[in-house]
Design an enzyme around this catalytic site. Sequence first.
Site, PDB file in Angstrom:
ATOM      1  N   CYS A 234       0.815  -1.227   0.000  1.00 27.98           N
ATOM      2  CA  CYS A 234       0.000   0.000   0.000  1.00 27.98           C
ATOM      3  C   CYS A 234       0.843   1.269   0.000  1.00 27.98           C
ATOM      4  O   CYS A 234       0.335   2.356  -0.240  1.00 27.98           O
ATOM      5  CB  CYS A 234      -0.943   0.010   1.196  1.00 27.98           C
ATOM      6  SG  CYS A 234      -2.008  -1.422   1.242  1.00 27.98           S
TER       7      CYS A 234
ATOM      8  N   HIS B 241      -3.299   6.992   3.382  1.00 30.75           N
ATOM      9  CA  HIS B 241      -3.718   5.740   2.754  1.00 30.75           C
ATOM     10  C   HIS B 241      -5.112   5.380   3.259  1.00 30.75           C
ATOM     11  O   HIS B 241      -5.402   5.474   4.454  1.00 30.75           O
ATOM     12  CB  HIS B 241      -2.711   4.638   3.111  1.00 30.75           C
ATOM     13  CG  HIS B 241      -3.145   3.283   2.692  1.00 30.75           C
ATOM     14  ND1 HIS B 241      -3.629   3.023   1.433  1.00 30.75           N
ATOM     15  CD2 HIS B 241      -3.191   2.104   3.373  1.00 30.75           C
ATOM     16  CE1 HIS B 241      -3.956   1.735   1.350  1.00 30.75           C
ATOM     17  NE2 HIS B 241      -3.702   1.159   2.509  1.00 30.75           N
TER      18      HIS B 241
ATOM     19  N   ASN C 247     -10.126  -0.057   0.364  1.00 30.05           N
ATOM     20  CA  ASN C 247      -8.663  -0.001   0.319  1.00 30.05           C
ATOM     21  C   ASN C 247      -8.192  -0.533  -1.035  1.00 30.05           C
ATOM     22  O   ASN C 247      -8.278  -1.725  -1.311  1.00 30.05           O
ATOM     23  CB  ASN C 247      -8.100  -0.848   1.468  1.00 30.05           C
ATOM     24  CG  ASN C 247      -6.584  -0.848   1.531  1.00 30.05           C
ATOM     25  OD1 ASN C 247      -5.916  -0.392   0.601  1.00 30.05           O
ATOM     26  ND2 ASN C 247      -6.042  -1.369   2.619  1.00 30.05           N
TER      27      ASN C 247
HETATM   28  C1  LIG Z   1      -9.857  -5.482  10.150  1.00 28.47           C
HETATM   29  C2  LIG Z   1     -10.483  -4.468  11.060  1.00 28.47           C
HETATM   30  C3  LIG Z   1     -11.503  -3.645  10.301  1.00 28.47           C
HETATM   31  C4  LIG Z   1     -11.191  -5.178  12.180  1.00 28.47           C
HETATM   32  O1  LIG Z   1     -11.729  -4.229  13.078  1.00 28.47           O
HETATM   33  P1  LIG Z   1     -11.585  -4.428  14.666  1.00 28.47           P
HETATM   34  O2  LIG Z   1     -12.339  -3.356  15.300  1.00 28.47           O
HETATM   35  O3  LIG Z   1     -10.103  -4.528  14.911  1.00 28.47           O
HETATM   36  O4  LIG Z   1     -12.334  -5.763  14.855  1.00 28.47           O
HETATM   37  P2  LIG Z   1     -11.800  -7.083  15.589  1.00 28.47           P
HETATM   38  O5  LIG Z   1     -10.638  -7.665  14.844  1.00 28.47           O
HETATM   39  O6  LIG Z   1     -11.629  -6.720  17.022  1.00 28.47           O
HETATM   40  O7  LIG Z   1     -13.014  -8.027  15.433  1.00 28.47           O
HETATM   41  C5  LIG Z   1     -14.160  -7.849  16.171  1.00 28.47           C
HETATM   42  C6  LIG Z   1     -15.119  -8.962  15.849  1.00 28.47           C
HETATM   43  O8  LIG Z   1     -15.705  -8.715  14.565  1.00 28.47           O
HETATM   44  C7  LIG Z   1     -15.628  -9.879  13.778  1.00 28.47           C
HETATM   45  N1  LIG Z   1     -15.545  -9.530  12.388  1.00 28.47           N
HETATM   46  C8  LIG Z   1     -14.442  -9.426  11.595  1.00 28.47           C
HETATM   47  N2  LIG Z   1     -14.795  -9.079  10.363  1.00 28.47           N
HETATM   48  C9  LIG Z   1     -16.145  -8.950  10.360  1.00 28.47           C
HETATM   49  C10 LIG Z   1     -17.087  -8.594   9.382  1.00 28.47           C
HETATM   50  N3  LIG Z   1     -16.716  -8.300   8.116  1.00 28.47           N
HETATM   51  N4  LIG Z   1     -18.374  -8.532   9.724  1.00 28.47           N
HETATM   52  C11 LIG Z   1     -18.770  -8.825  10.961  1.00 28.47           C
HETATM   53  N5  LIG Z   1     -17.928  -9.170  11.951  1.00 28.47           N
HETATM   54  C12 LIG Z   1     -16.621  -9.225  11.650  1.00 28.47           C
HETATM   55  C13 LIG Z   1     -14.397 -10.596  14.265  1.00 28.47           C
HETATM   56  O9  LIG Z   1     -14.473 -11.972  13.949  1.00 28.47           O
HETATM   57  C14 LIG Z   1     -14.450 -10.359  15.745  1.00 28.47           C
HETATM   58  O10 LIG Z   1     -15.358 -11.269  16.316  1.00 28.47           O
HETATM   59  P3  LIG Z   1     -15.000 -11.983  17.715  1.00 28.47           P
HETATM   60  O11 LIG Z   1     -14.858 -10.853  18.693  1.00 28.47           O
HETATM   61  O12 LIG Z   1     -16.185 -12.855  17.925  1.00 28.47           O
HETATM   62  O13 LIG Z   1     -13.729 -12.706  17.458  1.00 28.47           O
HETATM   63  C15 LIG Z   1      -9.388  -3.529  11.650  1.00 28.47           C
HETATM   64  O14 LIG Z   1      -8.627  -4.220  12.599  1.00 28.47           O
HETATM   65  C16 LIG Z   1      -8.489  -2.948  10.616  1.00 28.47           C
HETATM   66  O15 LIG Z   1      -8.908  -2.158   9.788  1.00 28.47           O
HETATM   67  N6  LIG Z   1      -7.195  -3.300  10.652  1.00 28.47           N
HETATM   68  C17 LIG Z   1      -6.240  -2.806   9.696  1.00 28.47           C
HETATM   69  C18 LIG Z   1      -6.372  -3.606   8.446  1.00 28.47           C
HETATM   70  C19 LIG Z   1      -5.671  -2.952   7.303  1.00 28.47           C
HETATM   71  O16 LIG Z   1      -5.624  -1.759   7.211  1.00 28.47           O
HETATM   72  N7  LIG Z   1      -5.118  -3.768   6.412  1.00 28.47           N
HETATM   73  C20 LIG Z   1      -4.458  -3.264   5.272  1.00 28.47           C
HETATM   74  C21 LIG Z   1      -3.171  -2.655   5.656  1.00 28.47           C
HETATM   75  S1  LIG Z   1      -2.660  -1.593   4.383  1.00 28.47           S
END
Ligand SMILES: CC(C)(COP(=O)(O)OP(=O)(O)OC[C@H]1O[C@@H](n2cnc3c(N)ncnc32)[C@H](O)[C@@H]1OP(=O)(O)O)[C@@H](O)C(=O)NCCC(=O)NCCS
Length: 330
Positions: free
Chosen positions: A116, A256, A286
């Site tokens: 990215c 980003h 993204n």
């Molecule tokens: C991925 C992301 C959106 C998840 O958000 P979060 O607030 O951290 O959520 P969590 O990982 O704590 O997950 C919370 C719950 O939601 C669930 N969950 C994950 N994706 C889900 C979706 N699409 N829909 C519903 N629930 C979802 C998880 O399984 C978890 O459930 P659990 O508590 O029963 O295990 C976030 O961590 C993020 O954006 N991270 C950076 C990713 C990124 O930028 N990647 C590219 C880098 S360039």
Amino acid sequence: MSSKKHARIIGMGSYLPSKILSNADLEKMVDTNDEWIFSRTGIKERRLAGETEYTSEMGAKAALKALENAGVAVEEIDIVLVASMTPDYISPSTAVIIQRLIGAKNAAAMDLQAACTGFIYGLSMAKAYIESGMYKNVLLIASEKMSAFVDYEDRNTCVLFGDGASAAVISKEHSGLSIDAICLGADGEMAELLYIPAGGSRQPSSTASLENRQHYIKMEGKELFKHAVRQMAGASKECLAKAGLSDTDISWLIPHQANVRIMDAVAKNFSMPKEKVFKTIDKYGNTSASSIAIALDELQQQYDIQKGEHLLLVAFGAGLTWGASVLTKI
Ligand SMILES: CC(C)(COP(=O)(O)OP(=O)(O)OC[C@H]1O[C@@H](n2cnc3c(N)ncnc32)[C@H](O)[C@@H]1OP(=O)(O)O)[C@@H](O)C(=O)NCCC(=O)NCCS
């Protein structure tokens, strides 16, 4: 800081595929819902390339627009640089395919892989080529067909990514956006926080790798979130200092577009109102290397950036990689 001698972006163009994948569409594919996706990421919808719409084709379309906007003939391009983590082939480069598609017959061509952060890494290369006097015109393209590597059975990742391309012509002369400062970083200790395990030389394609869905993006979202905020804030501060500016000098922050909560957390490190953080994530998700370039192009179409205004680009991606750049309208 004088912008006179710096390489500058003199024209940009973007291409977004027309097909929209909405949160409602995703609700039918995995166990998720619009409320979760929008509140946790800020994404409403993203674009999907058609089956035969390749990274190279999207990149070529963006490149032709950038050349037109720059008023530079394709024959004048000295090198085609393509930032992508979703190339057409492992070899040859997507850059040579684009060179062929647009007819950049006098240009060298190569890909660069910084996930990215690819567009900012590419800007640094363009700046070095031009300011060293080696080349006059660089065509930098960021193009991603993320949908080819996203597992649409994995709700942790499939809601995040979209397809799209953007391009910039970077030159020595003419008005545009002067590339005043760039800061880059990487930390390979965390290489597997976001990666595609199979399909490379380490785990070549096999029946087992396909059955185990190892050709798709695997991601540790929570860990990445923390590093993204820390590294983007750090790179921004370092780059502002390098440019001899403070956060109050910046008209727009263009981060980003990975997660709206990451962008807001980065902005909190600066005395910058939320309205000055430019966002396209709701529409496109993204788009990896393309995201900052698409946002920068849209910003310039929506707002008449005045001479002397400063913009701050900052990105973060798999690798880990990160980078920031201060641009000044000249
Ligand atoms: C991925 C992301 C959106 C998840 O958000 P979060 O607030 O951290 O959520 P969590 O990982 O704590 O997950 C919370 C719950 O939601 C669930 N969950 C994950 N994706 C889900 C979706 N699409 N829909 C519903 N629930 C979802 C998880 O399984 C978890 O459930 P659990 O508590 O029963 O295990 C976030 O961590 C993020 O954006 N991270 C950076 C990713 C990124 O930028 N990647 C590219 C880098 S360039």
